[in-house]
Design a protein around this motif. Structure first.
Motif, mmCIF file in Angstrom:
data_model
loop_
_atom_site.group_PDB
_atom_site.id
_atom_site.type_symbol
_atom_site.label_atom_id
_atom_site.label_comp_id
_atom_site.label_asym_id
_atom_site.label_seq_id
_atom_site.Cartn_x
_atom_site.Cartn_y
_atom_site.Cartn_z
ATOM 1 N N ARG A 197 40.174 36.804 52.146
ATOM 2 C CA ARG A 197 39.614 35.559 51.615
ATOM 3 C C ARG A 197 38.303 35.301 52.329
ATOM 4 O O ARG A 197 38.193 35.524 53.540
ATOM 5 C CB ARG A 197 40.577 34.388 51.838
ATOM 6 N N LEU A 244 49.810 44.645 43.648
ATOM 7 C CA LEU A 244 48.359 44.796 43.828
ATOM 8 C C LEU A 244 48.001 45.410 45.181
ATOM 9 O O LEU A 244 46.832 45.514 45.539
ATOM 10 C CB LEU A 244 47.642 43.451 43.639
ATOM 11 N N ALA A 288 48.439 35.725 41.738
ATOM 12 C CA ALA A 288 47.731 36.247 42.921
ATOM 13 C C ALA A 288 48.773 36.416 44.009
ATOM 14 O O ALA A 288 49.813 35.749 43.986
ATOM 15 C CB ALA A 288 46.664 35.263 43.411
ATOM 16 N N VAL A 289 48.468 37.275 44.967
ATOM 17 C CA VAL A 289 49.363 37.341 46.127
ATOM 18 C C VAL A 289 49.029 36.202 47.089
ATOM 19 O O VAL A 289 49.920 35.607 47.694
ATOM 20 C CB VAL A 289 49.319 38.736 46.814
ATOM 21 N N GLY A 290 47.738 35.872 47.200
ATOM 22 C CA GLY A 290 47.328 34.770 48.081
ATOM 23 C C GLY A 290 47.669 33.440 47.428
ATOM 24 O O GLY A 290 47.637 33.312 46.201
ATOM 25 N N SER A 319 41.914 43.491 43.183
ATOM 26 C CA SER A 319 43.127 43.812 42.412
ATOM 27 C C SER A 319 42.797 44.167 40.960
ATOM 28 O O SER A 319 43.705 44.293 40.132
ATOM 29 C CB SER A 319 44.098 42.625 42.434
ATOM 30 N N MET A 360 50.731 42.151 37.686
ATOM 31 C CA MET A 360 50.687 40.789 38.250
ATOM 32 C C MET A 360 51.127 39.772 37.194
ATOM 33 O O MET A 360 51.880 38.835 37.472
ATOM 34 C CB MET A 360 49.268 40.452 38.720
ATOM 35 N N LEU A 363 44.029 31.776 41.434
ATOM 36 C CA LEU A 363 43.573 31.413 42.780
ATOM 37 C C LEU A 363 42.404 30.447 42.748
ATOM 38 O O LEU A 363 42.082 29.810 43.753
ATOM 39 C CB LEU A 363 43.229 32.676 43.578
ATOM 40 N N HIS A 405 34.941 39.709 43.809
ATOM 41 C CA HIS A 405 36.390 39.513 43.980
ATOM 42 C C HIS A 405 37.202 40.353 42.979
ATOM 43 O O HIS A 405 37.931 39.802 42.140
ATOM 44 C CB HIS A 405 36.747 38.025 43.856
HETATM 45 C C1 DGY Z 1 45.086 37.851 45.307
HETATM 46 O O1 DGY Z 1 45.992 38.268 44.593
HETATM 47 O O2 DGY Z 1 45.277 37.014 46.183
HETATM 48 C C2 DGY Z 1 43.719 38.424 45.085
HETATM 49 O O3 DGY Z 1 42.740 37.805 45.788
HETATM 50 C C3 DGY Z 1 43.379 38.498 43.612
HETATM 51 O O4 DGY Z 1 44.195 39.424 43.057
#
Ligand code: DGY
Length: 328
Positions: free
Chosen positions: A238, A101, A76-78, A288, A297, A54, A285
């Motif tokens: 975020r 996560l 990352a998920v984001g 996760s 992940m 990220l 941060h």
């Molecule tokens: C995400 O995955 O977007 C988190 O911010 C970091 O794991």
């Protein structure tokens, strides 16, 4: 099939690296730091795939220096660090790491909520500083959580799981999202309200929205003013979702009672004054950051690359149009 040439922008947990190295020729950033822009631009050249973080900005310029790249698997998920439209135009498949996560992130949002409400970090610092001289009726009073009103902004996977975890606290749950989710309401008894009503009525408010132009500064001076002066704001989504300068002011002026933050507007920098406040809990941060979630992940990111290598649609492809374009 010839092995793909894959670049990984930061060393990932071993099971993921092992799986990737079994099937691909892999090069990894050996430094324990984020690559500079120049390093990243250099390293992506000639690769079939990249695993990005990220903290890596994946824009059209970077994609153009990665000519021939087929997939960018974001760890990352984001995915606000990636220009998905530019990737689709170039036929580059983008994937993320959802689901694995969800629990870790919802758990950390709860950790922040409880720590802020009950002044856990402040109390720990107080004791370590040698200030504890014995039990006192007024010592470090916080706010109770059970039976209070909980507000959830954004009811994707993580927001929903956060709500499920509230069950034992017997809270009234209000939520706001771009549209109501009736199944979620049935499961949790949460009630859909507009943003202003949520901000006005809730004791605890937790943010679970992706960062988009619409959610940037979703919480600014006006929204902070609407909140109760006993309210606690939690952010594990975020940083730029909150106007951090306005938050510092609201905390200083006691417009709200406290905040628990895992993410920041200009990470890793903090807004001036934020770290001096006692009524915030700030974490680097780590939502996760469990061994389980970070390993999974990595495995998810690698499996997306392996699927693409076999010419199959990667399970977490965010832009299937790009994958179809590769097949033309
Ligand atoms: C995400 O995955 O977007 C988190 O911010 C970091 O794991």
């Amino acid at each position: 099939m010839s092995k793909w040439n894959v670049y990984v922008t930061r060393l990932l947990p071993k099971p993921a690296m092992d799986l990737l190295m079994k099937h691909c020729n892999v090069e990894v950033n050996q430094e324990d730091r984020v690559l500079t822009r120049q390093e990243l631009l250099r390293q992506v050249k000639g690769r079939d795939a990249i695993i990005s973080l990220l903290t890596d900005t994946i824009d059209s310029k970077l994609m153009d220096s990665a000519k021939g790249i087929k997939i960018i698997a974001n760890y990352a998920v984001g995915f606000n660090n990636i220009d998905i439209e530019a990737a689709t135009e170039r036929g580059i498949c983008i994937t993320n790491t959802p689901d694995v996560l969800t629990d870790a992130t919802a758990e950390l949002a709860w950790a922040l909520l409880l720590a802020t409400a009950r002044r856990v970090v402040e109390a720990d610092n107080y004791l370590r500083a040698g200030k504890f001289k014995g039990w006192g009726p007024q010592l470090l009073l916080g706010h109770s959580v059970k039976g209070k009103t909980l507000g959830i902004i954004g009811t994707g996977r993580i927001g929903q799981e956060f709500a499920r975890m509230a069950e034992g606290f017997k809270m009234d749950i209000l939520y706001y999202d771009i549209q109501p989710n009736l199944e979620f309401e049935r499961e949790t008894s949460a009630k859909y309200v507009n943003l202003d009503e949520l901000l006005t009525r809730c004791d605890y408010i937790s943010l679970h929205v992706p960062l988009t132009p619409k959610t940037q500064h979703l919480i600014g001076p006006r929204e902070l003013k609407l909140m109760k002066n006993t309210a606690v704001l939690i952010n594990t989504s975020r940083g730029p979702v909150i106007d951090e300068g306005a938050l510092v002011k609201a905390l200083l002026d006691k417009e709200i009672w406290g905040a628990g933050l895992d993410v920041f507007e200009n990470e890793p920098e903090l807004a001036p004054g934020l770290a001096d406040l006692d009524n915030v809990v700030i974490l680097p941060h780590i939502a996760s950051a469990t061994i389980e979630a970070r390993t999974d992940m990595g495995l998810v990111a690698v499996k997306n690359i392996l699927a693409a290598m076999e010419n199959k649609l990667p399970p977490n492809c965010l832009n299937p149009e790009a994958f179809n374009r590769q097949k033309i």
